[in-house]
Design an enzyme around this catalytic site. Structure first.
Site, PDB file in Angstrom:
ATOM      1  CB  CYS A  76      -0.942  -0.019   1.200  1.00 54.81           C
ATOM      2  SG  CYS A  76      -1.888   1.489   1.406  1.00 54.81           S
ATOM      3  CG  HIS A 130      -0.416   3.544   4.603  1.00 57.33           C
ATOM      4  ND1 HIS A 130      -1.285   2.493   4.413  1.00 57.33           N
ATOM      5  CD2 HIS A 130       0.373   3.197   5.664  1.00 57.33           C
ATOM      6  CE1 HIS A 130      -1.030   1.555   5.308  1.00 57.33           C
ATOM      7  NE2 HIS A 130      -0.040   1.949   6.077  1.00 57.33           N
TER       8      HIS A 130
END
Length: 492
Positions: A76, A130
């Protein structure tokens, strides 16, 4: 031709920029920037005959589907930092889940920030960067983020027995409950995004909407599970590691192993594997419905004809293939992502391209399609010429990387650098300390997935030499010849 007044990046107040955004400029397109976590190309428009994804398929019909799009690092935070800065992981220095890209690049102008500086009203709903609080980037947006931080956004679970306990938020890997969409966080994100489209309809906007499913846990309302017959969910076609693959390329599926109904070690039953794959499909259909609501609202507000829509995932995913679950490798299923772009400049109908492209290309592409200047220092290539002519010659190769050990904060001990061409992938695991090659891999995708590491086999020695040179020459030499030529003034 789009005529855009480029605002200076200094000497203008935030209030002036926001006032510019509030006054609609009909010559400039809006941007709807849809990010989906952990989504692999398991969609109807990519040929998956099991998936129920009518809304993503609807978007695909009016845009261009990139069959061979790749992320820069298959997890991610590094992937999203790369997309949003237009730089690759070795430039952002984000190789883990904790480092913020502004540590290495304090003055970088992010993709949404660039649009904001050019007079756009830039907004964020859901997971774009994130999702811890310290990973956010307020300067990117014209207003505070909405539901960007997972702990504050909404629930992953609704069943009491799955609610977080001290020390861990992980419970069951799946949850199927007959509840409305808004019982889970992504339904809430969908509601907020629809409301924002209504609010922004008279502005020129860049709206980023980030959905968290199908990230684990695979939790979605029952009606999406009911779209599938569990007995028809296929088991992984290749459920073992490729022959001769070095251990450093693999992992023990730790992300999945942390859930309470998954064994810490050893194989899972076929029933559990099918349940997990069912949950993944249900989660994808849940997100598909939210995306359909966004498309419906654009149409309701008469914005569809003047909005660039991009749908992308931060990386792919393993669902038991190669005996792997989740991401964090350089393999095909982790690095290949769905990517769809619909632009009012080009009236595509059911168009696919096999050209090799990268997520790092999104920043210059969207700037180009919107008629904005392309900032210096970007490490991607505008895909606008490719969107104008999907059959043209494009990149020779694309590049991904992944560190080992994983979850090591700071400069990694070993980095696996990987180059993908039309038919092959070559990877070298290079020591950060002395630059020695610890292991290498070569795969031929004649079966669509890695089956055997062919490195150092005599039959492939010439191919390996060519790929090694491509890898070491890097992304700059793999670009198409006249990639810098803008296509924003070409209307079809």
């Amino acid at each position: 031709m789009l005529i855009v007044l480029a605002l200076p990046t200094t000497g203008i107040s935030v209030a002036q920029v926001n006032e510019k955004a509030r006054s609609k400029d009909s010559s400039r397109p809006n941007v709807l920037f849809i990010a989906v976590d952990d989504l692999r190309p398991q969609l109807g428009c990519y040929g998956d005959t099991v998936a129920h994804t009518p809304n993503i398929d609807r978007l695909a019909k009016i845009g261009i589907v990139f069959n061979r799009a790749y992320c820069q690092q298959a997890v991610c935070a590094p992937s999203r930092a790369s997309v949003l800065t237009g730089r690759r992981p070795d430039a952002t220095k984000v190789w883990d889940l904790k480092t913020h890209f502004r540590t290495a690049l304090p003055h970088v102008v992010t993709l949404p920030q660039h649009f904001k500086q050019q007079g756009y009203d830039t907004r964020n709903v859901g997971k774009i960067y994130h999702d811890p609080k310290n990973a956010q980037d307020p300067i990117s947006w014209s207003a505070p983020e909405i539901m960007a931080v997972t702990d504050e956004a909404g629930p992953k679970y609704v069943l009491t027995e799955n609610l977080p306990t001290a020390g861990s938020w992980k419970a069951a890997a799946t949850e199927c409950v007959d509840v409305p969409d808004s019982a889970y966080v992504d339904g809430k994100v969908g509601n907020a995004a629809v409301e924002l489209i209504e609010e922004l309809k008279d502005t020129t906007f860049f709206l980023a909407v980030g959905f968290r499913r199908p990230h684990l846990p695979f939790t979605a309302p029952k009606r999406y599970w009911d779209l599938y017959d569990v007995d028809e969910i296929p088991l992984p076609a290749h459920d073992r590691a490729p022959e001769n693959t070095p251990e450093i390329a693999l992992h023990n599926s730790v992300e999945l192993r942390g859930y309470t109904d998954i064994p810490d070690v050893g194989p899972m039953s076929s029933g559990k594997i099918r349940e997990l794959r069912h949950g993944y499909y249900a989660s994808v259909s849940y997100i598909d419905h939210q995306i359909g609501r966004l498309l419906d609202e654009l149409e309701r507000q008469n914005l569809l004809a003047n909005t660039i829509i991009v749908l992308w995932s931060d990386h792919g995913y393993h669902l038991g293939e190669l005996d792997l679950w989740s991401k964090t490798t350089n393999f095909e299923l982790d690095t290949r992502v769905p990517l769809i772009i619909a632009s009012p400049l080009f009236h595509h109908q059911h168009v696919h391209t096999d050209a090799l492209v990268e997520l790092v290309d999104l920043y210059p592409t969207l700037a180009d399609l919107a008629g904005l200047p392309i900032t210096d220092g970007l490490e991607g290539t505008s895909m606008a010429p490719l969107i104008a002519n999907p059959n043209r010659t494009w990149k020779k190769a694309v590049f991904s990387q992944f560190p080992r050990p994983w979850m090591y904060q700071g400069e990694p001990e070993v980095m696996g650098y990987s180059v993908r061409t039309a038919d092959y992938r070559y990877t070298e695991w290079i020591s950060t300390n002395d630059k020695s090659v610890k292991a290498a891999e070569l795969y031929h995708y004649n079966e669509g997935i890695e089956t055997a590491n062919l490195v150092d086999q005599a039959t492939y020695s010439k191919k390996q030499a060519v790929l090694r040179r491509l890898l070491h020459d890097g992304w700059k030499k793999a670009r198409p010849g006249n990639a810098g030529k803008s296509a924003s003034s070409k209307k079809h």
